[in-house]
Design a protein around this motif. Structure first.
Motif, PDB file in Angstrom:
ATOM      1  N   UNK A  19       0.839  -1.205   0.000  1.00 47.81           N
ATOM      2  CA  UNK A  19       0.000   0.000   0.000  1.00 47.81           C
ATOM      3  C   UNK A  19       0.869   1.248   0.000  1.00 47.81           C
ATOM      4  N   UNK A  20       1.836   1.285   0.893  1.00 45.41           N
ATOM      5  CA  UNK A  20       2.713   2.455   1.011  1.00 45.41           C
ATOM      6  C   UNK A  20       3.430   2.762  -0.301  1.00 45.41           C
ATOM      7  N   UNK A  21       4.010   1.742  -0.901  1.00 43.55           N
ATOM      8  CA  UNK A  21       4.795   1.948  -2.129  1.00 43.55           C
ATOM      9  C   UNK A  21       3.898   2.372  -3.281  1.00 43.55           C
ATOM     10  N   UNK A  22       2.713   1.778  -3.387  1.00 46.50           N
ATOM     11  CA  UNK A  22       1.803   2.146  -4.479  1.00 46.50           C
ATOM     12  C   UNK A  22       1.382   3.607  -4.361  1.00 46.50           C
ATOM     13  N   UNK A  23       0.972   4.025  -3.174  1.00 48.66           N
ATOM     14  CA  UNK A  23       0.543   5.416  -2.998  1.00 48.66           C
ATOM     15  C   UNK A  23       1.695   6.388  -3.195  1.00 48.66           C
ATOM     16  N   UNK A  24       2.885   6.019  -2.713  1.00 45.73           N
ATOM     17  CA  UNK A  24       4.042   6.901  -2.887  1.00 45.73           C
ATOM     18  C   UNK A  24       4.394   7.047  -4.363  1.00 45.73           C
ATOM     19  N   UNK A  25       4.317   5.955  -5.111  1.00 47.10           N
ATOM     20  CA  UNK A  25       4.617   6.005  -6.542  1.00 47.10           C
ATOM     21  C   UNK A  25       3.621   6.899  -7.268  1.00 47.10           C
ATOM     22  N   UNK A  26       2.350   6.766  -6.910  1.00 47.62           N
ATOM     23  CA  UNK A  26       1.319   7.640  -7.491  1.00 47.62           C
ATOM     24  C   UNK A  26       1.649   9.099  -7.189  1.00 47.62           C
ATOM     25  N   UNK A  27       2.096   9.364  -5.975  1.00 48.01           N
ATOM     26  CA  UNK A  27       2.430  10.728  -5.596  1.00 48.01           C
ATOM     27  C   UNK A  27       3.523  11.327  -6.460  1.00 48.01           C
ATOM     28  N   UNK A  28       4.560  10.552  -6.751  1.00 54.41           N
ATOM     29  CA  UNK A  28       5.640  11.062  -7.597  1.00 54.41           C
ATOM     30  C   UNK A  28       5.222  11.197  -9.054  1.00 54.41           C
ATOM     31  N   UNK A  29       4.265  10.384  -9.489  1.00 53.71           N
ATOM     32  CA  UNK A  29       3.810  10.443 -10.873  1.00 53.71           C
ATOM     33  C   UNK A  29       2.901  11.645 -11.135  1.00 53.71           C
ATOM     34  N   UNK A  30       2.000  11.938 -10.206  1.00 54.11           N
ATOM     35  CA  UNK A  30       0.922  12.891 -10.470  1.00 54.11           C
ATOM     36  C   UNK A  30       1.222  14.273  -9.894  1.00 54.11           C
ATOM     37  N   UNK A  31       2.361  14.836 -10.250  1.00 56.76           N
ATOM     38  CA  UNK A  31       2.668  16.211  -9.829  1.00 56.76           C
ATOM     39  C   UNK A  31       2.097  17.159 -10.885  1.00 56.76           C
ATOM     40  N   UNK A  32       0.789  17.403 -10.813  1.00 55.95           N
ATOM     41  CA  UNK A  32       0.086  18.136 -11.866  1.00 55.95           C
ATOM     42  C   UNK A  32      -0.786  19.228 -11.270  1.00 55.95           C
ATOM     43  N   UNK A  33      -0.738  20.411 -11.867  1.00 52.45           N
ATOM     44  CA  UNK A  33      -1.557  21.534 -11.393  1.00 52.45           C
ATOM     45  C   UNK A  33      -3.059  21.254 -11.481  1.00 52.45           C
ATOM     46  N   UNK A  34      -3.577  20.675 -12.576  1.00 52.16           N
ATOM     47  CA  UNK A  34      -5.024  20.442 -12.627  1.00 52.16           C
ATOM     48  C   UNK A  34      -5.530  19.534 -11.507  1.00 52.16           C
ATOM     49  N   UNK A  35      -4.644  18.751 -10.907  1.00 53.23           N
ATOM     50  CA  UNK A  35      -5.032  17.901  -9.783  1.00 53.23           C
ATOM     51  C   UNK A  35      -4.668  18.548  -8.442  1.00 53.23           C
ATOM     52  N   UNK A  36      -4.171  19.765  -8.477  1.00 53.32           N
ATOM     53  CA  UNK A  36      -3.730  20.494  -7.290  1.00 53.32           C
ATOM     54  C   UNK A  36      -2.694  19.683  -6.504  1.00 53.32           C
ATOM     55  N   UNK A  37      -1.916  18.906  -7.213  1.00 56.94           N
ATOM     56  CA  UNK A  37      -0.896  18.068  -6.570  1.00 56.94           C
ATOM     57  C   UNK A  37       0.499  18.469  -7.019  1.00 56.94           C
ATOM     58  N   UNK A  38       0.617  19.666  -7.589  1.00 55.78           N
ATOM     59  CA  UNK A  38       1.903  20.133  -8.078  1.00 55.78           C
ATOM     60  C   UNK A  38       2.832  20.472  -6.908  1.00 55.78           C
ATOM     61  N   UNK A  39       4.104  20.542  -7.200  1.00 55.92           N
ATOM     62  CA  UNK A  39       5.094  20.910  -6.189  1.00 55.92           C
ATOM     63  C   UNK A  39       5.118  22.426  -6.052  1.00 55.92           C
ATOM     64  N   UNK A  40       4.786  22.904  -4.872  1.00 53.72           N
ATOM     65  CA  UNK A  40       4.863  24.348  -4.639  1.00 53.72           C
ATOM     66  C   UNK A  40       6.325  24.778  -4.574  1.00 53.72           C
ATOM     67  N   UNK A  41       7.066  24.150  -3.667  1.00 49.55           N
ATOM     68  CA  UNK A  41       8.498  24.409  -3.564  1.00 49.55           C
ATOM     69  C   UNK A  41       9.209  23.100  -3.204  1.00 49.55           C
ATOM     70  N   UNK A  42      10.432  22.964  -3.664  1.00 49.68           N
ATOM     71  CA  UNK A  42      11.294  21.861  -3.255  1.00 49.68           C
ATOM     72  C   UNK A  42      12.262  22.386  -2.207  1.00 49.68           C
ATOM     73  N   UNK A  43      12.577  21.551  -1.248  1.00 46.60           N
ATOM     74  CA  UNK A  43      13.394  21.978  -0.114  1.00 46.60           C
ATOM     75  C   UNK A  43      14.710  22.599  -0.589  1.00 46.60           C
ATOM     76  N   UNK A  44      15.001  23.841  -0.204  1.00 48.81           N
ATOM     77  CA  UNK A  44      16.196  24.520  -0.708  1.00 48.81           C
ATOM     78  C   UNK A  44      17.446  24.295   0.144  1.00 48.81           C
ATOM     79  N   UNK A  45      17.330  23.532   1.242  1.00 46.93           N
ATOM     80  CA  UNK A  45      18.433  23.424   2.183  1.00 46.93           C
ATOM     81  C   UNK A  45      19.271  22.167   1.938  1.00 46.93           C
ATOM     82  N   UNK A  46      20.587  22.351   1.836  1.00 44.45           N
ATOM     83  CA  UNK A  46      21.489  21.230   1.574  1.00 44.45           C
ATOM     84  C   UNK A  46      21.409  20.182   2.682  1.00 44.45           C
ATOM     85  N   UNK A  47      21.236  20.618   3.925  1.00 46.07           N
ATOM     86  CA  UNK A  47      21.146  19.675   5.041  1.00 46.07           C
ATOM     87  C   UNK A  47      19.955  18.734   4.876  1.00 46.07           C
ATOM     88  N   UNK A  48      18.841  19.265   4.352  1.00 43.84           N
ATOM     89  CA  UNK A  48      17.654  18.436   4.139  1.00 43.84           C
ATOM     90  C   UNK A  48      17.926  17.354   3.097  1.00 43.84           C
TER      91      UNK A  48
END
Length: 402
Positions: free
Chosen positions: A206-235
């Protein structure tokens, strides 16, 4: 829940017909994704959320956005070319489970390239501000317009996250799904150890399937786009050391805490009640971990801000996945017990403590990133006052919940 229902339905079909191959595992991801998309669009109507940045009521003429779209496509294709070069150069990606991911990407790449053209031309007509990071990168490459450097950096970080983690997710989807489908169910209820291990495997499916869907569907029409990616090297450092090829916890790695230890089934053998109780606890912890991923829906990914979650396990803790995962490791390994010497036990305990420390570090770097959003500031303050887990730790430390 629609995605979970689709996933369960397909796994039942796959088990019945013995379909345990790599493509059956991909169908499992699709069975999870398609109901989520349908529910999001037709029931939740997420495409109308203001956070999409889309105004469906006022489409612009194609001639007004054509230059923007062509510039954006140039930036997008340049990004994909860079990702392709990294994949092609890294020998790591052409062996083991990752080989399947690379072969799949090779097959899908031409279609993705072609479909990106009508998608960008169509969407830019409705975007309130179509000049995003891809456009800025394209404008910089072609020497036109006034590119936003920070938008370029965020664009590259976002695609870096997607490229790195999507390859990993696609690589691990088939093994876990195959293990679950192949495990015979006969006699499971009479054997608490087998039952616990089978259910734990399913939680990870279950975890892997949902996580894979999350990485696939980074789309604005689904409101699932990436707002910002972490800018910190430590992260990035804290996250990447938990995943191959940079993982430090693998067998033989500097943070491999397993030498001199044994699994919970070894220490509790001959004690059926203790085995059943421990198995139930480990299943529950894995279920919380999977629940945390399911709560994201289509918005799951590491190192990104794709909206603030306040429901599900995130109403109990800011980091339920990290907490449950680390508790699972401590209880399933019991590093204080050893098959070797007391030195082995001390070493395993200290190293597993370091592993947990890395996840604490990850949590703190994520909070630093998300803390720039007022919505997360409000959530964090509410959680500190009302969240059961933060209140418990405050009580243990002798502090008052703030």
């Amino acid at each position: 829940m629609a995605g979970l229902a689709g996933l369960i339905a397909w796994t039942m079909v796959a088990r019945h017909y013995g379909m345990d191959g790599s493509y059956a595992a991909l169908v499992n991801v699709a069975a999870c994704a398609l109901p989520m998309i349908a529910w999001s669009v037709f029931v939740d109507k997420v495409h109308r959320n203001p956070s999409t940045g889309i105004d469906w009521a006022s489409p612009k003429p194609l001639k007004d956005t054509l230059d923007i779209s062509l510039t954006k496509l140039a930036g997008l294709w340049a990004t994909w070319a860079g990702i392709t070069l990294i994949y092609a150069t890294g020998r790591f990606y052409w062996g083991g489970n990752f080989l399947f991911a690379m072969e799949l990407f090779q097959t899908l790449a031409p279609a993705l390239f072609v479909l990106s053209i009508p998608y960008v031309l169509w969407l830019d007509r409705y975007l309130i501000e179509p000049k995003d990071g891809a456009w800025s990168l394209g404008a910089w490459l072609m020497g036109t317009g006034e590119p936003d450097k920070e938008a370029i950096f965020n664009h590259l970080r976002s695609w870096g996250v997607k490229a790195f983690f999507l390859a990993f997710m696609v690589a691990i989807v088939p093994p876990g799904f195959g293990d679950f489908v192949r495990t015979p169910s006969f006699g499971l209820l009479a054997d608490p150890v087998r039952l616990a291990q089978w259910l734990i495997t399913f939680m990870f499916v279950i975890d892997v399937a949902f996580a894979t869907v999350g990485y696939l569907l980074t789309m604005r029409p689904l409101d699932s786009h990436i707002r910002t990616a972490n800018p910190y090297a430590a992260a990035w450092m804290a996250a990447l050391m938990c995943y191959p090829p940079f993982i430090l916890m693998e067998d033989g790695g500097p943070l491999d805490y397993h030498p001199g230890t044994a699994e919970w089934t070894y220490w509790l053998q001959g004690h059926p009640v203790a085995l059943a109780v421990m198995g139930a606890v480990l299943v529950a912890l894995t279920a919380i971990y999977a629940w945390a991923t399911v709560a994201f829906g289509m918005r799951f990914s590491n190192l990104t801000h794709r909206g603030i979650l306040t429901h599900g396990p995130y109403a109990w803790s800011r980091h339920p996945a990290y907490l449950s995962k680390n508790l699972f490791w401590w209880l399933s390994t019991i590093p204080l017990l050893t098959t070797g010497s007391m030195v082995d036990a001390a070493r395993a305990t200290l190293i597993l403590g370091a592993v947990s420390g890395i996840y604490y570090w990850r949590a703190r770097t994520e909070e630093r990133h998300l803390g720039a959003d007022p919505a997360y500031q409000d959530y964090s303050a509410w959680m500190a006052r009302n969240g059961p887990v933060p209140r418990f730790f405050a009580w243990v430390m002798g502090r008052k919940a703030s």
